[in-house]
Design a protein around this motif. Structure first.
Motif, mmCIF file in Angstrom:
data_model
loop_
_atom_site.group_PDB
_atom_site.id
_atom_site.type_symbol
_atom_site.label_atom_id
_atom_site.label_comp_id
_atom_site.label_asym_id
_atom_site.label_seq_id
_atom_site.Cartn_x
_atom_site.Cartn_y
_atom_site.Cartn_z
ATOM 1 N N LEU A 1 0.916 -1.105 0.080
ATOM 2 C CA LEU A 1 0.390 0.148 0.191
ATOM 3 C C LEU A 1 1.075 1.472 0.276
ATOM 4 C CD1 LEU A 1 -2.443 -0.873 2.473
ATOM 5 C CD2 LEU A 1 -3.133 -0.699 -0.056
ATOM 6 N N GLU B 1 -8.048 7.612 -2.512
ATOM 7 C CA GLU B 1 -8.750 6.475 -2.312
ATOM 8 C C GLU B 1 -9.824 6.854 -2.889
ATOM 9 O OE1 GLU B 1 -7.640 3.458 -2.644
ATOM 10 O OE2 GLU B 1 -5.517 4.357 -1.440
ATOM 11 N N ASN C 1 -13.134 6.908 -8.208
ATOM 12 C CA ASN C 1 -13.459 5.671 -8.411
ATOM 13 C C ASN C 1 -13.546 4.985 -7.394
ATOM 14 O OD1 ASN C 1 -12.743 6.994 -10.435
ATOM 15 N ND2 ASN C 1 -10.561 5.647 -11.160
ATOM 16 N N ASP C 2 -13.968 5.268 -5.984
ATOM 17 C CA ASP C 2 -14.157 4.351 -5.189
ATOM 18 C C ASP C 2 -13.395 3.181 -4.826
ATOM 19 O OD1 ASP C 2 -16.823 5.616 -4.409
ATOM 20 O OD2 ASP C 2 -17.883 3.470 -5.741
ATOM 21 N N CYS C 3 -11.700 3.970 -4.979
ATOM 22 C CA CYS C 3 -11.009 2.963 -4.382
ATOM 23 C C CYS C 3 -10.846 2.106 -3.401
ATOM 24 C CB CYS C 3 -9.738 3.392 -4.500
ATOM 25 S SG CYS C 3 -9.217 3.805 -6.974
ATOM 26 N N ASP D 1 -13.723 1.239 -1.665
ATOM 27 C CA ASP D 1 -14.264 -0.464 -1.647
ATOM 28 C C ASP D 1 -13.448 -1.089 -1.796
ATOM 29 O OD1 ASP D 1 -15.959 1.394 -0.988
ATOM 30 O OD2 ASP D 1 -17.454 1.491 -2.795
ATOM 31 N N GLY D 2 -11.987 -0.798 -3.191
ATOM 32 C CA GLY D 2 -11.745 -2.126 -3.324
ATOM 33 C C GLY D 2 -10.927 -2.786 -2.335
ATOM 34 N N LEU D 3 -9.816 -1.475 -1.844
ATOM 35 C CA LEU D 3 -8.543 -2.380 -0.584
ATOM 36 C C LEU D 3 -10.003 -3.248 0.348
ATOM 37 C CD1 LEU D 3 -6.719 1.204 0.188
ATOM 38 C CD2 LEU D 3 -6.829 -0.569 -1.299
ATOM 39 N N LEU D 4 -11.262 -1.913 1.373
ATOM 40 C CA LEU D 4 -11.792 -2.531 1.941
ATOM 41 C C LEU D 4 -12.389 -4.261 1.835
ATOM 42 C CD1 LEU D 4 -13.622 0.639 3.420
ATOM 43 C CD2 LEU D 4 -11.274 -0.684 4.505
ATOM 44 N N ALA D 5 -12.481 -4.751 0.659
ATOM 45 C CA ALA D 5 -13.374 -6.192 0.111
ATOM 46 C C ALA D 5 -12.172 -7.043 -0.325
ATOM 47 C CB ALA D 5 -13.408 -5.830 -1.382
ATOM 48 N N ALA D 6 -11.269 -6.234 -0.121
ATOM 49 C CA ALA D 6 -9.655 -7.170 -0.558
ATOM 50 C C ALA D 6 -9.219 -7.272 0.980
ATOM 51 C CB ALA D 6 -8.621 -6.180 -0.793
ATOM 52 N N PRO D 7 -8.477 -8.445 1.137
ATOM 53 C CA PRO D 7 -7.948 -9.230 2.681
ATOM 54 C C PRO D 7 -7.108 -8.178 2.960
ATOM 55 C CG PRO D 7 -7.319 -10.390 0.467
ATOM 56 C CD PRO D 7 -7.591 -9.558 0.088
ATOM 57 N N VAL D 8 -7.156 -7.077 2.643
ATOM 58 C CA VAL D 8 -6.172 -6.062 3.585
ATOM 59 C C VAL D 8 -6.916 -6.148 4.989
ATOM 60 C CG1 VAL D 8 -5.009 -3.806 3.251
ATOM 61 C CG2 VAL D 8 -5.641 -5.200 1.361
ATOM 62 N N ARG E 1 -7.246 -3.537 7.537
ATOM 63 C CA ARG E 1 -7.449 -2.483 8.282
ATOM 64 C C ARG E 1 -5.940 -1.206 8.984
ATOM 65 N NH1 ARG E 1 -11.398 -4.809 5.427
ATOM 66 N NH2 ARG E 1 -14.060 -4.077 5.876
ATOM 67 N N LEU F 1 -17.953 -4.229 3.039
ATOM 68 C CA LEU F 1 -17.648 -3.408 3.675
ATOM 69 C C LEU F 1 -18.882 -2.228 4.016
ATOM 70 C CD1 LEU F 1 -18.466 -2.023 -0.372
ATOM 71 C CD2 LEU F 1 -16.382 -2.598 1.158
ATOM 72 N N THR G 1 -9.813 -11.584 6.486
ATOM 73 C CA THR G 1 -9.091 -11.761 5.525
ATOM 74 C C THR G 1 -9.539 -12.738 4.449
ATOM 75 O OG1 THR G 1 -7.621 -12.410 6.957
ATOM 76 C CG2 THR G 1 -8.300 -9.473 6.579
ATOM 77 N N GLN H 1 -17.770 1.393 -10.818
ATOM 78 C CA GLN H 1 -16.827 2.598 -10.135
ATOM 79 C C GLN H 1 -16.147 1.648 -10.701
ATOM 80 O OE1 GLN H 1 -16.650 6.262 -9.846
ATOM 81 N NE2 GLN H 1 -18.393 6.294 -8.918
ATOM 82 N N PHE I 1 0.105 -4.242 -8.257
ATOM 83 C CA PHE I 1 -1.121 -3.113 -6.669
ATOM 84 C C PHE I 1 -2.117 -4.301 -6.181
ATOM 85 C CE2 PHE I 1 -4.214 -0.826 -4.770
ATOM 86 C CZ PHE I 1 -3.288 -0.731 -2.934
ATOM 87 N N TYR J 1 -3.827 -9.944 -2.837
ATOM 88 C CA TYR J 1 -4.065 -10.852 -3.546
ATOM 89 C C TYR J 1 -2.745 -11.919 -2.969
ATOM 90 C CZ TYR J 1 -8.610 -8.689 -3.642
ATOM 91 O OH TYR J 1 -10.086 -8.803 -3.845
#
Lengths: 223, 237, 233
Positions: free
Chosen positions: B14, B81, B84-86, B88-95, B97, C51, C70, C82, C97, C102
């Motif tokens: 990140l 972030e 483009n709602d990026c 959301d992409g991060l929070l939905a990823a297995p990351v 918080r 989310l 996770t 989006q 990235f 992943y």
């Protein structure tokens, strides 16, 4: 509801205690030799400072509990505590300069404890702003709780660093042997402020609870 | 098959992404550096700098400019972030918080440190600062000072988008809470700058420095840990 | 992987988005979430993606809360209207990235770019892409790790017919894999007919229709949705 008579009893207690406290401060406690009558401010000043400190601790408690349970009542608890903390701090910041003018010769000095109180006061005003300018709802409550926790952890650091910064400005009267009459007056004032604090807390909590119920009702009727 | 990378690996990825984007756009570093220059200029007319008062008001001027510039930088913490709602992409990823907090916080530390190091020569020029080895401990103060600002700043920056106060929220929260760190930064910088007074003993690490730097370290560690723990509650919708 | 919502309520301040949704979808289920604006379909999808959390009730993916786990989020793929892409980074950088997040290697990225016909644009910044290219890259991003659950939030919005057709062909390739399930939120019900095997219609935050679907007839599906949105239960 048993809460109403309880509040009424408390209001009577507070009224009587306040009368006793005022009489004790002005009639019973002896005049301090060096500072004179002005020293009598100290009884309410210190009591208010203690109440404010208690209030800030309760904000912390309510915030932690809110994040754990997500129960609205803990959020209201934290909010009401912050309001009281600010009110009592305002009194401290007001009565402090009144006392300082004749004793230090100026209304304000960047004296450690007074400065700490001022900074703490601004932090909790910011806390209330987070609440009142946030969109109403669960997210703002969460944000407020986070701020409430960070703010409280910050208080000892503020205190410690201000002491370091202005060690030479330490002008609060050092601990002295109080005349027994002075000691009793002080204890009476502590007790009075504790009762006042509890009463205000109860009343504000009741108000907030009713406001929440009212809002829930009006939401249901709209649907 | 599901091999979720560690929190630290996520933090690195990140952080690298933010640094690459910043390198390409320079959306934060350049305006912040320029802003510090402007504030120094304004202070000059406010206080008539450059005189003998360097070690008295210099540290205050320096840190005031840094803190105000950092508020602008902190505002932009989550800007990338938001497009483009990026997020959301991060929070939905297995990351975790927490990894997102650490990456953003470390990014802010690097940006602030960059601003501080880039503007120090300007400060030196305006204040007729004698360069010398005695300035080396400043790096430690800059590092810990930046970490202190970033620790609470990153946490509160995540809230700012959701308040009607918008860009007001961050200064209102950060400024009063930062005071303990600010006091130590100013005091430590003062101690270091005094080393430049001609004829002063040239110890590399004056003894008074330790207490201020210790205070800064305490602030940075306490609030980074606390913010890292609380970040889940802030970032969630 | 099983998706489950147990008496889920979600409120935003005073606004009610979901008012008690119960839903279980086993693997190989392809759900259509339909309903008018504000019916709560996007909110439900966002709950599945982890989310946001429910105000009351529980949301689970493979038996676990997607916000906490996770490992479960690893198995989700999110595609939205989006792009979820960084305009200042190149196509390859974006995928590297997300691939990194992943835990995927660089090879995955190059083959993913080839699969969506963007290999030639790998080193170009995404900000300069056309809408169709962006959405193809967004699909590559969402499916990089071959997710078992695809969450699709109005993926066709803003695409011209040809791009929409390309996207839906590629999406079908993904969703037809055994063991994959999907949730599709869309206004454009007609083009959903070929994707879905179960239709859920929401109204005012409640499920008003939950039926299996096997026909490919888009007009018929549209008629079903219209019927449930207009006629009171």
């Amino acid at each position: 509801m048993i809460s109403l008579p309880m509040s009424r009893i408390l209001s009577i207690v507070v009224t009587l205690a306040m009368l006793v406290a005022v009489c004790a401060v002005f009639l019973y406690a002896p005049t301090e030799r060096q500072m004179g009558d002005v020293q009598r401010i100290f009884y309410f000043h210190v009591s208010a400072a203690l109440s404010a400190a208690t209030a800030y601790f309760l904000v912390f408690l309510g915030s932690v509990q809110y994040l754990r349970t997500r129960a609205d009542r803990w959020d209201r608890f934290a909010k009401v505590s912050a309001e009281l903390g600010i009110a009592f701090s305002a009194f401290v910041l007001f009565s402090g300069p009144l006392w300082a003018r004749p004793i230090w010769g100026v209304f304000w000095r960047w004296e450690p404890r007074l400065t700490t109180m001022l900074i703490t006061f601004t932090i909790y005003v910011a806390y209330l702003m987070v609440r009142s300018y946030g969109e109403p709802g669960e997210r703002t409550q969460r944000f407020a709780a986070v701020v409430g926790i960070v703010a409280f952890v910050n208080v000892p650091l503020v205190h410690y660093s201000i002491n370091m910064w202005a060690a030479d400005q330490q002008l609060h009267p050092p601990k002295v042997e109080l005349d027994p009459a002075m000691l009793y007056t002080k204890l009476i004032c502590y007790f009075t402020f504790a009762c006042l604090f509890t009463l205000l807390m109860r009343l504000r909590l009741q108000q907030e609870r009713q406001a929440a119920r009212l809002e829930a009702l009006s939401r249901r009727t709209q649907q | 098959m599901s091999a979720v990378p560690s929190t630290w690996a996520h933090t690195r990825i990140l952080l690298r992404k933010d640094l690459v984007a910043e390198w390409r756009t320079k959306e934060r570093l350049s305006p912040m550096v320029f802003f510090v220059l402007l504030v120094l200029l304004v202070f000059n007319f406010g206080f008539e700098l450059g005189g003998a008062a360097l070690w008295e008001i210099g540290p205050g001027v320096l840190w005031t400019s840094f803190v105000f510039a950092s508020l602008f930088g902190l505002q932009r913490t989550f800007a990338a972030e938001g497009a483009n709602d990026c997020l959301d992409g991060l929070l939905a990823a297995p990351v975790e918080r927490g990894a997102l907090y650490l990456a953003k916080m470390l990014g802010n530390v690097l940006f602030l440190l960059g601003v501080e190091l880039l503007t120090l020569p300007m400060f030196g020029l305006f204040f007729n600062l004698t360069p010398g080895l005695y300035l080396l401990p400043l790096f430690v103060v800059f590092l810990l000072g930046s970490a202190s600002v970033a620790s609470i700043g990153t946490l509160f920056a995540a809230m700012a988008g959701h308040s009607r106060l918008r860009e007001f929220l961050l200064p209102l929260l950060v400024l009063p809470m930062l005071i303990p760190a600010l006091i130590s930064c100013v005091a430590a910088t003062g101690v270091i700058l005094e080393g430049g007074i001609p004829g002063r003993g040239t110890e590399l690490w004056p003894a008074e420095l330790t207490v201020h730097v210790g205070m800064l370290g305490l602030f940075a560690v306490v609030f980074t840990t606390l913010a890292w723990m609380l970040f889940d509650f802030v970032i969630e919708e | 992987m099983e998706l489950r919502a147990e008496s889920v309520h979600k409120r935003f301040g005073t606004a009610v988005a979901l008012a008690g949704v119960d839903l279980t979808a086993a693997a190989d289920t392809h759900l259509l979430l339909a309903g008018a604006n504000g019916a709560g379909k996007t909110t439900l999808l966002r709950l599945f993606a982890g989310l946001t959390g429910p105000t009351e009730g529980r949301v689970m993916i493979g038996g676990q809360d997607p916000r906490r786990s996770t490992a479960q989020r690893w198995r989700l793929g999110l595609l939205s209207h989006q792009t979820l892409l960084y305009d200042d980074l190149t196509a390859a950088e974006n995928l590297r990235f997300f691939g990194g997040l992943y835990g995927l290697g660089v090879e995955t990225v190059s083959s993913a770019l080839v699969a969506v016909d963007l290999a030639d644009h790998a080193e170009a910044k995404v900000g300069g892409f056309s809408r169709g290219m962006k959405q193809r890259l967004a699909l590559a991003r969402a499916t990089l790790h071959t997710p078992e659950v695809l969450l699709l939030d109005e993926p066709f919005t803003g695409l011209d017919r040809r791009s929409a057709r390309t996207l839906s062909t590629r999406l079908l390739e993904r969703t037809r894999q055994p063991g994959v399930s999907s949730v599709l939120v869309t206004h454009n019900v007609e083009e959903a007919a070929q994707f879905v095997n179960r239709v859920i219609i929401l109204r005012g935050g409640r499920v008003v229709c939950d039926e299996p679907w096997s026909a490919r007839d888009g007009a018929l599906l549209q008629a079903l949705c219209d019927h449930h949105q207009e006629v009171p239960r």
